[in-house]
Design an enzyme around this catalytic site. Structure first.
Site, PDB file in Angstrom:
ATOM      1  N   GLY A  27       0.853  -1.197   0.000  1.00 31.13           N
ATOM      2  CA  GLY A  27       0.000   0.000   0.000  1.00 31.13           C
ATOM      3  C   GLY A  27       0.880   1.236   0.000  1.00 31.13           C
ATOM      4  O   GLY A  27       2.083   1.160   0.317  1.00 31.13           O
ATOM      5  N   ASN A  28       0.280   2.350  -0.328  1.00 32.44           N
ATOM      6  CA  ASN A  28       1.020   3.609  -0.437  1.00 32.44           C
ATOM      7  C   ASN A  28       1.715   3.977   0.886  1.00 32.44           C
ATOM      8  O   ASN A  28       1.391   3.420   1.943  1.00 32.44           O
ATOM      9  CB  ASN A  28       0.042   4.730  -0.838  1.00 32.44           C
ATOM     10  CG  ASN A  28       0.733   5.856  -1.593  1.00 32.44           C
ATOM     11  OD1 ASN A  28       1.961   5.979  -1.575  1.00 32.44           O
ATOM     12  ND2 ASN A  28      -0.046   6.678  -2.260  1.00 32.44           N
ATOM     13  N   ILE A  29       2.614   4.930   0.843  1.00 35.80           N
ATOM     14  CA  ILE A  29       3.186   5.499   2.069  1.00 35.80           C
ATOM     15  C   ILE A  29       1.998   6.064   2.861  1.00 35.80           C
ATOM     16  O   ILE A  29       1.127   6.720   2.272  1.00 35.80           O
ATOM     17  CB  ILE A  29       4.175   6.656   1.748  1.00 35.80           C
ATOM     18  CG1 ILE A  29       5.220   6.224   0.729  1.00 35.80           C
ATOM     19  CG2 ILE A  29       4.839   7.179   3.012  1.00 35.80           C
ATOM     20  CD1 ILE A  29       6.136   7.370   0.252  1.00 35.80           C
ATOM     21  N   GLY A  30       1.945   5.775   4.149  1.00 38.04           N
ATOM     22  CA  GLY A  30       0.850   6.300   4.973  1.00 38.04           C
ATOM     23  C   GLY A  30      -0.452   5.495   4.892  1.00 38.04           C
ATOM     24  O   GLY A  30      -1.483   5.935   5.398  1.00 38.04           O
ATOM     25  N   SER A  31      -0.403   4.316   4.283  1.00 35.23           N
ATOM     26  CA  SER A  31      -1.651   3.542   4.166  1.00 35.23           C
ATOM     27  C   SER A  31      -1.946   2.737   5.436  1.00 35.23           C
ATOM     28  O   SER A  31      -3.031   2.167   5.563  1.00 35.23           O
ATOM     29  CB  SER A  31      -1.589   2.609   2.948  1.00 35.23           C
ATOM     30  OG  SER A  31      -0.492   1.738   3.068  1.00 35.23           O
ATOM     31  N   GLU A 103       6.091  -6.561   5.758  1.00 36.80           N
ATOM     32  CA  GLU A 103       5.708  -5.215   5.328  1.00 36.80           C
ATOM     33  C   GLU A 103       6.439  -4.935   4.014  1.00 36.80           C
ATOM     34  O   GLU A 103       7.664  -4.884   3.971  1.00 36.80           O
ATOM     35  CB  GLU A 103       6.122  -4.199   6.392  1.00 36.80           C
ATOM     36  CG  GLU A 103       5.724  -2.783   6.045  1.00 36.80           C
ATOM     37  CD  GLU A 103       6.063  -1.789   7.155  1.00 36.80           C
ATOM     38  OE1 GLU A 103       6.715  -2.188   8.134  1.00 36.80           O
ATOM     39  OE2 GLU A 103       5.680  -0.623   7.019  1.00 36.80           O
TER      40      GLU A 103
HETATM   41  N1  DCP Z   1      10.531   3.971   0.424  1.00 35.25           N
HETATM   42  C1  DCP Z   1      11.173   4.192  -0.779  1.00 35.25           C
HETATM   43  N2  DCP Z   1      11.446   3.137  -1.590  1.00 35.25           N
HETATM   44  C2  DCP Z   1      11.087   1.890  -1.243  1.00 35.25           C
HETATM   45  C3  DCP Z   1      10.399   1.653  -0.046  1.00 35.25           C
HETATM   46  C4  DCP Z   1      10.133   2.732   0.783  1.00 35.25           C
HETATM   47  O1  DCP Z   1      11.502   5.334  -1.110  1.00 35.25           O
HETATM   48  N3  DCP Z   1      11.392   0.883  -2.060  1.00 35.25           N
HETATM   49  C5  DCP Z   1      10.302   5.101   1.331  1.00 35.25           C
HETATM   50  C6  DCP Z   1       8.936   5.711   1.254  1.00 35.25           C
HETATM   51  C7  DCP Z   1       8.694   6.195   2.656  1.00 35.25           C
HETATM   52  C8  DCP Z   1       9.482   5.228   3.536  1.00 35.25           C
HETATM   53  O2  DCP Z   1      10.454   4.647   2.659  1.00 35.25           O
HETATM   54  O3  DCP Z   1       9.208   7.488   2.816  1.00 35.25           O
HETATM   55  C9  DCP Z   1       8.653   4.147   4.185  1.00 35.25           C
HETATM   56  O4  DCP Z   1       7.657   3.824   3.254  1.00 35.25           O
HETATM   57  P1  DCP Z   1       6.538   2.730   3.400  1.00 35.25           P
HETATM   58  O5  DCP Z   1       5.331   3.149   2.672  1.00 35.25           O
HETATM   59  O6  DCP Z   1       7.099   1.429   2.970  1.00 35.25           O
HETATM   60  O7  DCP Z   1       6.295   2.609   4.972  1.00 35.25           O
HETATM   61  P2  DCP Z   1       5.397   3.509   5.923  1.00 35.25           P
HETATM   62  O8  DCP Z   1       6.009   3.404   7.281  1.00 35.25           O
HETATM   63  O9  DCP Z   1       5.245   4.861   5.353  1.00 35.25           O
HETATM   64  O10 DCP Z   1       4.077   2.704   5.854  1.00 35.25           O
HETATM   65  P3  DCP Z   1       2.685   2.931   6.595  1.00 35.25           P
HETATM   66  O11 DCP Z   1       2.502   4.394   6.795  1.00 35.25           O
HETATM   67  O12 DCP Z   1       1.724   2.317   5.644  1.00 35.25           O
HETATM   68  O13 DCP Z   1       2.800   2.185   7.881  1.00 35.25           O
END
Ligand code: DCP
Length: 231
Positions: A27-31, A103
């Protein structure tokens, strides 16, 4: 005789469950991937693997994650290279538990982030092709198990609001456009079949726009599929 015994042993070995039932949470960042994983902490039979953000933040004292956002032309390539290595380690990590809940995966790095970085020009075509060669090499030489994908589907607006609210230092410069494009890339990969999707037939799509008070029913909806091997 030696050959016969070896073949028999091999047959016995391959008949035993060698790989845990593996679920990717995408899912997207922040999902809300982290919150989703937390929901499954109470189950003893699950090996939970969170994304190695802390390792990206501290590679022998270097915050590669921050550098990737601050100076993408220079650091997007080593960052995604390192993401690939750290994710591969998780993909091949062994566990005695019957279920492995991860994740993200190498696939979202490849089909969402790296594609985005090519299209916005932060990855030179040459760098992009080097990464593709790594992905193809890994694909040909390692078994990357995936039995189910849980797609936490959000609107880009909701994801962006959450990112602003949690205010991670490194993400302070991420514009809405970036989140919107990443949303489209997740949709193209997971819903529209633009790229290879592991676990072709098995994906659950959850409404991850719901707030914390109401998301539990969505999480519970996925329990039956995630816990399938022990039900
Ligand atoms: N990211 C990236 N390239 C990747 C994986 C992640 O640039 N191949 C970056 C995007 C975010 C950070 O790493 O700034 C973490 O991203 P995620 O969406 O994987 O994790 P979150 O913690 O944001 O997820 P959620 O908010 O869904 O818990």
């Amino acid at each position: 005789l030696t050959k016969v015994i070896t073949a028999n042993q091999m047959a016995l070995f391959s008949s035993q469950p060698k790989h845990p039932f593996t679920v990717f949470v995408e899912g997207n960042i922040g999902s809300g991937k982290t919150t989703f994983l937390k929901h499954f902490e109470k189950f003893n039979d699950i090996c939970l693997l969170t994304e190695p953000v802390e390792r990206w933040r501290n590679l022998n004292g270097v915050n590669l994650f921050d550098l990737m956002y601050k100076n993408p032309e220079r650091f997007a390539m080593p960052f995604q290279n390192y993401v690939t290595l750290t994710m591969l380690k998780l993909h091949i990590q062994e566990t005695s538990k019957p279920i492995k809940l991860m994740e993200r995966s190498m696939f979202s790095a490849r089909y969402c982030f790296v594609e985005k970085m090519l299209s916005n020009g932060t990855l030179h075509e040459g760098m992009y092709h080097v990464l593709q060669e790594w992905y193809n090499f890994i694909h040909d030489h390692h078994h990357v198990q995936c039995d189910l994908i849980v797609y936490l589907r959000t609107s880009p607006e909701v994801a962006y609001e959450r990112i602003k609210k949690r205010a991670r230092d490194e993400e302070s410069c991420v514009p809405f456009e970036y989140i919107k494009d990443l949303h489209e890339l997740h949709e193209n990969w997971l819903i529209h079949g633009q790229f290879f999707r592991p676990a072709q037939k098995l994906m659950i799509v959850l409404d991850a726009n719901l707030d914390l008070e109401n998301i539990n029913s969505e999480y519970r909806r996925s329990e039956l599929s995630v816990l399938k091997p022990i039900m």
